[in-house]
Write an enzyme that holds these catalytic residues in place. Structure first.
Site, PDB file in Angstrom:
ATOM      1  N   GLY A  18      23.552  86.689   6.739  1.00 51.86           N
ATOM      2  CA  GLY A  18      23.658  86.338   5.321  1.00 51.86           C
ATOM      3  C   GLY A  18      25.017  86.717   4.745  1.00 51.86           C
ATOM      4  O   GLY A  18      25.573  87.770   5.071  1.00 51.86           O
ATOM      5  N   SER A  19      25.526  85.838   3.890  1.00 50.36           N
ATOM      6  CA  SER A  19      26.824  86.117   3.250  1.00 50.36           C
ATOM      7  C   SER A  19      26.675  86.179   1.730  1.00 50.36           C
ATOM      8  O   SER A  19      27.605  85.908   0.989  1.00 50.36           O
ATOM      9  CB  SER A  19      27.845  85.044   3.627  1.00 50.36           C
ATOM     10  OG  SER A  19      27.358  83.771   3.220  1.00 50.36           O
ATOM     11  N   GLY A  20      25.460  86.502   1.276  1.00 48.57           N
ATOM     12  CA  GLY A  20      25.243  86.663  -0.162  1.00 48.57           C
ATOM     13  C   GLY A  20      25.678  88.058  -0.596  1.00 48.57           C
ATOM     14  O   GLY A  20      26.502  88.707   0.067  1.00 48.57           O
ATOM     15  N   PHE A  21      25.092  88.538  -1.686  1.00 52.29           N
ATOM     16  CA  PHE A  21      25.494  89.855  -2.200  1.00 52.29           C
ATOM     17  C   PHE A  21      25.250  90.939  -1.156  1.00 52.29           C
ATOM     18  O   PHE A  21      26.069  91.838  -0.970  1.00 52.29           O
ATOM     19  CB  PHE A  21      24.706  90.183  -3.465  1.00 52.29           C
ATOM     20  CG  PHE A  21      25.197  89.438  -4.668  1.00 52.29           C
ATOM     21  CD1 PHE A  21      26.364  89.831  -5.305  1.00 52.29           C
ATOM     22  CD2 PHE A  21      24.516  88.342  -5.163  1.00 52.29           C
ATOM     23  CE1 PHE A  21      26.831  89.146  -6.418  1.00 52.29           C
ATOM     24  CE2 PHE A  21      24.966  87.656  -6.274  1.00 52.29           C
ATOM     25  CZ  PHE A  21      26.124  88.050  -6.900  1.00 52.29           C
ATOM     26  N   VAL A  86      20.205  81.312  11.443  1.00 50.99           N
ATOM     27  CA  VAL A  86      19.468  82.183  12.362  1.00 50.99           C
ATOM     28  C   VAL A  86      18.037  81.671  12.460  1.00 50.99           C
ATOM     29  O   VAL A  86      17.353  81.486  11.447  1.00 50.99           O
ATOM     30  CB  VAL A  86      19.512  83.645  11.888  1.00 50.99           C
ATOM     31  CG1 VAL A  86      18.622  84.520  12.767  1.00 50.99           C
ATOM     32  CG2 VAL A  86      20.950  84.149  11.918  1.00 50.99           C
ATOM     33  N   GLU A 181      18.449  79.940 -19.145  1.00 49.70           N
ATOM     34  CA  GLU A 181      19.864  79.547 -19.130  1.00 49.70           C
ATOM     35  C   GLU A 181      20.018  78.035 -18.973  1.00 49.70           C
ATOM     36  O   GLU A 181      20.826  77.403 -19.665  1.00 49.70           O
ATOM     37  CB  GLU A 181      20.582  80.302 -18.000  1.00 49.70           C
ATOM     38  CG  GLU A 181      20.759  81.778 -18.346  1.00 49.70           C
ATOM     39  CD  GLU A 181      21.151  82.679 -17.177  1.00 49.70           C
ATOM     40  OE1 GLU A 181      21.553  83.822 -17.434  1.00 49.70           O
ATOM     41  OE2 GLU A 181      21.048  82.253 -16.009  1.00 49.70           O
ATOM     42  N   ASP A 319      17.072  90.483  -1.649  1.00 51.65           N
ATOM     43  CA  ASP A 319      15.897  89.780  -2.191  1.00 51.65           C
ATOM     44  C   ASP A 319      14.745  89.662  -1.204  1.00 51.65           C
ATOM     45  O   ASP A 319      13.589  89.576  -1.608  1.00 51.65           O
ATOM     46  CB  ASP A 319      16.301  88.362  -2.609  1.00 51.65           C
ATOM     47  CG  ASP A 319      16.985  88.318  -3.956  1.00 51.65           C
ATOM     48  OD1 ASP A 319      17.257  89.406  -4.508  1.00 51.65           O
ATOM     49  OD2 ASP A 319      17.253  87.216  -4.451  1.00 51.65           O
ATOM     50  N   ALA A 330      21.005  91.014  -8.072  1.00 56.80           N
ATOM     51  CA  ALA A 330      22.224  91.270  -7.312  1.00 56.80           C
ATOM     52  C   ALA A 330      22.404  92.758  -7.006  1.00 56.80           C
ATOM     53  O   ALA A 330      22.749  93.140  -5.878  1.00 56.80           O
ATOM     54  CB  ALA A 330      23.421  90.741  -8.108  1.00 56.80           C
ATOM     55  N   GLN A 331      22.137  93.624  -7.987  1.00 56.65           N
ATOM     56  CA  GLN A 331      22.353  95.059  -7.768  1.00 56.65           C
ATOM     57  C   GLN A 331      21.441  95.616  -6.672  1.00 56.65           C
ATOM     58  O   GLN A 331      21.828  96.512  -5.927  1.00 56.65           O
ATOM     59  CB  GLN A 331      22.139  95.837  -9.066  1.00 56.65           C
ATOM     60  CG  GLN A 331      23.370  95.856  -9.950  1.00 56.65           C
ATOM     61  CD  GLN A 331      24.585  96.456  -9.256  1.00 56.65           C
ATOM     62  OE1 GLN A 331      24.494  97.413  -8.505  1.00 56.65           O
ATOM     63  NE2 GLN A 331      25.750  95.892  -9.508  1.00 56.65           N
TER      64      GLN A 331
HETATM   65  C1  LIG Z   1      20.076  80.789 -10.405  1.00 54.22           C
HETATM   66  C2  LIG Z   1      20.076  82.269 -10.182  1.00 54.22           C
HETATM   67  C3  LIG Z   1      20.529  83.119 -11.175  1.00 54.22           C
HETATM   68  C4  LIG Z   1      20.538  84.496 -10.965  1.00 54.22           C
HETATM   69  N1  LIG Z   1      21.007  85.309 -11.964  1.00 54.22           N
HETATM   70  C5  LIG Z   1      21.086  86.648 -11.734  1.00 54.22           C
HETATM   71  C6  LIG Z   1      21.657  87.507 -12.704  1.00 54.22           C
HETATM   72  O1  LIG Z   1      22.047  87.072 -13.797  1.00 54.22           O
HETATM   73  N2  LIG Z   1      21.745  88.841 -12.413  1.00 54.22           N
HETATM   74  C7  LIG Z   1      21.312  89.339 -11.218  1.00 54.22           C
HETATM   75  O2  LIG Z   1      21.436  90.550 -10.985  1.00 54.22           O
HETATM   76  N3  LIG Z   1      20.773  88.552 -10.294  1.00 54.22           N
HETATM   77  C8  LIG Z   1      20.654  87.215 -10.505  1.00 54.22           C
HETATM   78  N4  LIG Z   1      20.111  86.402  -9.556  1.00 54.22           N
HETATM   79  C9  LIG Z   1      19.586  87.018  -8.335  1.00 54.22           C
HETATM   80  C10 LIG Z   1      20.693  87.332  -7.345  1.00 54.22           C
HETATM   81  O3  LIG Z   1      21.532  86.225  -7.168  1.00 54.22           O
HETATM   82  C11 LIG Z   1      20.036  87.746  -6.039  1.00 54.22           C
HETATM   83  O4  LIG Z   1      19.266  88.893  -6.294  1.00 54.22           O
HETATM   84  C12 LIG Z   1      21.042  88.052  -4.956  1.00 54.22           C
HETATM   85  O5  LIG Z   1      21.777  86.893  -4.656  1.00 54.22           O
HETATM   86  C13 LIG Z   1      20.346  88.571  -3.708  1.00 54.22           C
HETATM   87  O6  LIG Z   1      21.286  88.795  -2.707  1.00 54.22           O
HETATM   88  P1  LIG Z   1      20.873  88.638  -1.177  1.00 54.22           P
HETATM   89  O7  LIG Z   1      22.067  89.023  -0.388  1.00 54.22           O
HETATM   90  O8  LIG Z   1      19.604  89.344  -0.914  1.00 54.22           O
HETATM   91  O9  LIG Z   1      20.551  87.102  -0.988  1.00 54.22           O
HETATM   92  P2  LIG Z   1      21.474  85.840  -1.245  1.00 54.22           P
HETATM   93  O10 LIG Z   1      22.578  86.136  -2.170  1.00 54.22           O
HETATM   94  O11 LIG Z   1      20.533  84.748  -1.569  1.00 54.22           O
HETATM   95  O12 LIG Z   1      22.116  85.574   0.180  1.00 54.22           O
HETATM   96  C14 LIG Z   1      21.358  85.138   1.271  1.00 54.22           C
HETATM   97  C15 LIG Z   1      22.307  84.722   2.363  1.00 54.22           C
HETATM   98  O13 LIG Z   1      21.592  84.514   3.558  1.00 54.22           O
HETATM   99  C16 LIG Z   1      21.956  83.281   4.126  1.00 54.22           C
HETATM  100  N5  LIG Z   1      20.807  82.838   4.922  1.00 54.22           N
HETATM  101  C17 LIG Z   1      19.556  82.626   4.510  1.00 54.22           C
HETATM  102  N6  LIG Z   1      18.774  82.293   5.555  1.00 54.22           N
HETATM  103  C18 LIG Z   1      19.577  82.311   6.639  1.00 54.22           C
HETATM  104  C19 LIG Z   1      19.377  82.049   8.010  1.00 54.22           C
HETATM  105  N7  LIG Z   1      18.177  81.727   8.510  1.00 54.22           N
HETATM  106  N8  LIG Z   1      20.424  82.130   8.844  1.00 54.22           N
HETATM  107  C20 LIG Z   1      21.645  82.462   8.385  1.00 54.22           C
HETATM  108  N9  LIG Z   1      21.899  82.729   7.093  1.00 54.22           N
HETATM  109  C21 LIG Z   1      20.866  82.654   6.244  1.00 54.22           C
HETATM  110  C22 LIG Z   1      22.291  82.415   2.921  1.00 54.22           C
HETATM  111  O14 LIG Z   1      23.089  81.317   3.300  1.00 54.22           O
HETATM  112  C23 LIG Z   1      23.038  83.429   2.074  1.00 54.22           C
HETATM  113  O15 LIG Z   1      24.356  83.549   2.520  1.00 54.22           O
HETATM  114  C24 LIG Z   1      20.081  85.022  -9.745  1.00 54.22           C
HETATM  115  C25 LIG Z   1      19.624  84.174  -8.743  1.00 54.22           C
HETATM  116  C26 LIG Z   1      19.610  82.801  -8.963  1.00 54.22           C
HETATM  117  C27 LIG Z   1      19.123  81.879  -7.876  1.00 54.22           C
END
Ligand SMILES: Cc1cc2nc3c(=O)[nH]c(=O)nc-3n(C[C@H](O)[C@H](O)[C@H](O)COP(=O)(O)OP(=O)(O)OC[C@H]3O[C@@H](n4cnc5c(N)ncnc54)[C@H](O)[C@@H]3O)c2cc1C
Length: 470
Positions: A18-21, A86, A181, A319, A330-331
Site C-alpha cells: 500500500g502507498s496510502g497514508f 497483491v 462535502e 483503515d 488518516a491519523q
Molecule cells: C473521500 C474520502 C475523504 C476522507 N477525508 C478524510 C479526512 O478529512 N480526514 C481524515 O483523517 N481522513 C479522511 N479520510 C480517510 C483517510 O483517507 C483514510 O483513513 C486513510 O487514507 C487510510 O490510510 P491507509 O494507508 O490505511 O489506506 P489508503 O490510504 O486507502 O491506502 C491503501 C493503499 O493500499 C493499496 N492497495 C489496496 N489493496 C491493495 C492490493 N491488494 N495490492 C496492492 N496495493 C493495494 C492502495 O492502492 C493504496 O495505495 C477520507 C477518506 C475518503 C475516501
C-alpha cells in the site's frame, strides 16, 4: 537480539503493501534503517483521499493530490517501489504474491507491513456501483466529475421537462464527511460556478439530495456539529433526507425505504455513493491464516502492537486494521505506520521484541467542510464550526499534502474557487464518465479469451527486480 523473522540475507527485508497514508509513512520512517524495503501498491501514486471530492467537483486536479510514489521516495535509496496488486500472502513461507498486467510475482519478506486500506461497500448490492460510483480512487473522482458535468450538458440539450428534472437531480448517499462535502460542493458548483453558463437550463435550479439511513448528519461528530452542518447545507439548498435506506439503484434513479415503511422512487441521473466501507480482502487472507477476528467490514483485529496473532513480524495498520479507539482516518494510519517502523528499527538495534510497548493512538480531532467558508471541527471536548473551522481545515489539509508544488497549486486553485467562484478543472471526457461500465465489459471479454487460451495461464515468478542500492 535477532528481530523476529530475520533471515540470513544481508539486510532485513521489509515489504510494505500500500502507498496510502499507512504505506508511505512506514517507508519514510524507515529511511535511515539498515533494511531493504519493497513497497508494493496497486496504484503508482500516493493518494490524499480527503481532497478527492474537490477533484470530483472540478476545484483541483488529480495531480495535486496523487503524486507518483516513486518520485516521492526517489531519494530513499533503501526503498524500491513496485507496481502490482497483491493477491496472496503466505504467512508460513513469508512470501507475498502480486500481479501486474497478467504477470505474477512472489516477494519474500522478513517483516511485513500491510496497509491496504478499505474500498467502498454497497452492503451486498455490488450492482449499485455501476450507477452510483463511490469516492475512493482517482478513477472514481474523475468518473463522478464526468457524470456531474455531463448531466448538466445533457439537460441543456433536452426538451423533455421530466428528463431535464432527472438530469438536474443529484443524489448523494451517505451523510458522513464525504457525503456532506460532496453535496455541498455540487450545490456550490450549480449555484456559483455554472450560474449563467447555460442558455436553456438554469443550473441554480439543480436539486441536490443528501440522504442517509441514519437519523443524523455527520453522526461521529456529535449532535451539535451535525445540526450545524445540516443547517448550512440546507441554506445552500441541499435537501436532507434522513432515515432513508436505499433499496435499489439503476441508471435512472434510486428507490428508498423510509422509516415509516413507505418506499419512494427518486428519478436522478447522477448518484454518488459514500455510505460504507469494505476492508481490503488481504485482511481476510491474514485472518484465515492467523485466526484473527475480522468484523463485518472485513477489518482485521490486531494485537496491541498492531501485529496479527502469532506473527510478531506482520503488522496491519490503517483503515483495514481494527483496534478499539483508533478511527479509520488518516491519523490512525499515519501513527500506526510510524509506530511499526519505530519497532522495526528498535529491534534491529537490539530491543527485545517480546517487550513491546502497546500502540497508543493520539486523537488530534476531526473536521469536515460543508461549503466555502464553513466547516465543523471537533478537537477533544472542543467543538466549533463556521469560518474559523474552515480556515483550520484549509491550513491542515495544505500541511498534509505531499510536495511544495502541490501545496502551491492547491492554494491557487482554492483562491480561484473560494474567492472568485471559478473552478479550473472542469474538463471532462466521455471515456471518464462511462469508463467503469466499458472496463467491466472489456474484462468480461478478456476473461473469456483467456479461458480459451491455455498459454495465457501465468506461472508465478520470483520477484527478481534488482535489490535496492544501499
Ligand atoms: C473521500 C474520502 C475523504 C476522507 N477525508 C478524510 C479526512 O478529512 N480526514 C481524515 O483523517 N481522513 C479522511 N479520510 C480517510 C483517510 O483517507 C483514510 O483513513 C486513510 O487514507 C487510510 O490510510 P491507509 O494507508 O490505511 O489506506 P489508503 O490510504 O486507502 O491506502 C491503501 C493503499 O493500499 C493499496 N492497495 C489496496 N489493496 C491493495 C492490493 N491488494 N495490492 C496492492 N496495493 C493495494 C492502495 O492502492 C493504496 O495505495 C477520507 C477518506 C475518503 C475516501
Amino acid at each position: 537480539m535477532t528481530h523476529p523473522g530475520a533471515t540470513l540475507s544481508d539486510k532485513h527485508r521489509v515489504v510494505i503493501i500500500g502507498s496510502g497514508f499507512g504505506g508511505l509513512n512506514a517507508a519514510q520512517k524507515l529511511k535511515r534503517a539498515d533494511v531493504d524495503i519493497k513497497l508494493i501498491a496497486k496504484t503508482t501514486h500516493h493518494l490524499f483521499q480527503p481532497l478527492l471530492y474537490q477533484v470530483a467537483t472540478g476545484i483541483i486536479s488529480e495531480g495535486e493530490i496523487a503524486p507518483p510514489t516513486r518520485v516521492i521516495l526517489r531519494n530513499q535509496k533503501n526503498c524500491q517501489v513496485l507496481l502490482g496488486e497483491v493477491t496472496d500472502i503466505d504467512l508460513t513461507n513469508r512470501t507475498i504474491d502480486s500481479l501486474l498486467l497478467g504477470h505474477s510475482y512472489r516477494t519474500p519478506y522478513d517483516t511485513l507491513i500491510v496497509a491496504a486500506g478499505v474500498g467502498q461497500s454497497y452492503f451486498g448490492n455490488d450492482h449499485f456501483a455501476e450507477w452510483a460510483p463511490g469516492m475512493k480512487t482517482i478513477d472514481d473522482a474523475l468518473e463522478l466529475r464526468g457524470r456531474i458535468l455531463g448531466a448538466f450538458e445533457q439537460a441543456e440539450r433536452s426538451s423533455d421537462p421530466e428528463r431535464r428534472a432527472k438530469l438536474l437531480t443529484f443524489v448523494v448517499v451517505g451523510a458522513g464527511p464525504t457525503g456532506v462535502e460532496m453535496a455541498g460542493q455540487i450545490a456550490e458548483l450549480a449555484d456559483y460556478t455554472l450560474r449563467g453558463a447555460f442558455r436553456h437550463i438554469d443550473s441554480t435550479k439543480a436539486r441536490v439530495i443528501l440522504l442517509d439511513a441514519a437519523p443524523a448528519v455527520l453522526p461521529p461528530m456529535g449532535e451539535k456539529l451535525g445540526l450545524k452542518a445540516a443547517a448550512r447545507l440546507e441554506k445552500l439548498g441541499v435537501e436532507i433526507q434522513l432515515g432513508a435506506m436505499v433499496t435499489d439503484v439503476d441508471r435512472n434513479g434510486i428507490t428508498v425505504k423510509r422509516n415509516d415503511g413507505s418506499t419512494e422512487r427518486i428519478e436522478c441521473a447522477t448518484k454518488v455513493w459514500s455510505a460504507g466501507v469494505a476492508a481490503s480482502r488481504l485482511g481476510k487472507i491474514l485472518a484465515d491464516q492467523s485466526g484473527a477476528e475480522i468484523d463485518r467490514a472485513g477489518r482485521i483485529r490486531v494485537m496491541p502492537d498492531l501485529t496479527i496473532p502469532g506473527h510478531p513480524n506482520v503488522f496491519a495498520v490503517g483503515d483495514m486494521a481494527l483496534m478499539d479507539g483508533v478511527p479509520g482516518q488518516a491519523q490512525g494510519a499515519i501513527q500506526g505506520a510510524r509506530y511499526a517502523a519505530r519497532l522495526i528499527k528498535a529491534e534491529l538495534a537490539g530491543a527485545d521484541p517480546t517487550a513491546r510497548e502497546p500502540f497508543h493512538y493520539f486523537d488530534k480531532g476531526s473536521m469536515a467542510t460543508v461549503s466555502r467558508f464553513s466547516a465543523v471541527a471537533k478537537v477533544g471536548p472542543v467543538e466549533f464550526g463556521g469560518f474559523i473551522a474552515w480556515l483550520a481545515w484549509l491550513f491542515l489539509h495544505l500541511i498534509y499534502l505531499v510536495g511544495f508544488r502541490a501545496r502551491l497549486a492547491t492554494t491557487l486553485s482554492w483562491i480561484g474557487t473560494f474567492v472568485g467562484s471559478k473552478r479550473g478543472q472542469l474538463t471532462i471526457t466521455e471515456q471518464q464518465a462511462y469508463a467503469r461500465t466499458r472496463i467491466e465489459q472489456l474484462e468480461e471479454i478478456v476473461a473469456e479469451v483467456e479461458g480459451e487460451d491455455d498459454e495465457a495461464t501465468e506461472t508465478v515468478r520470483a520477484d527478481d527486480s534488482a535489490t535496492v542500492a544501499s
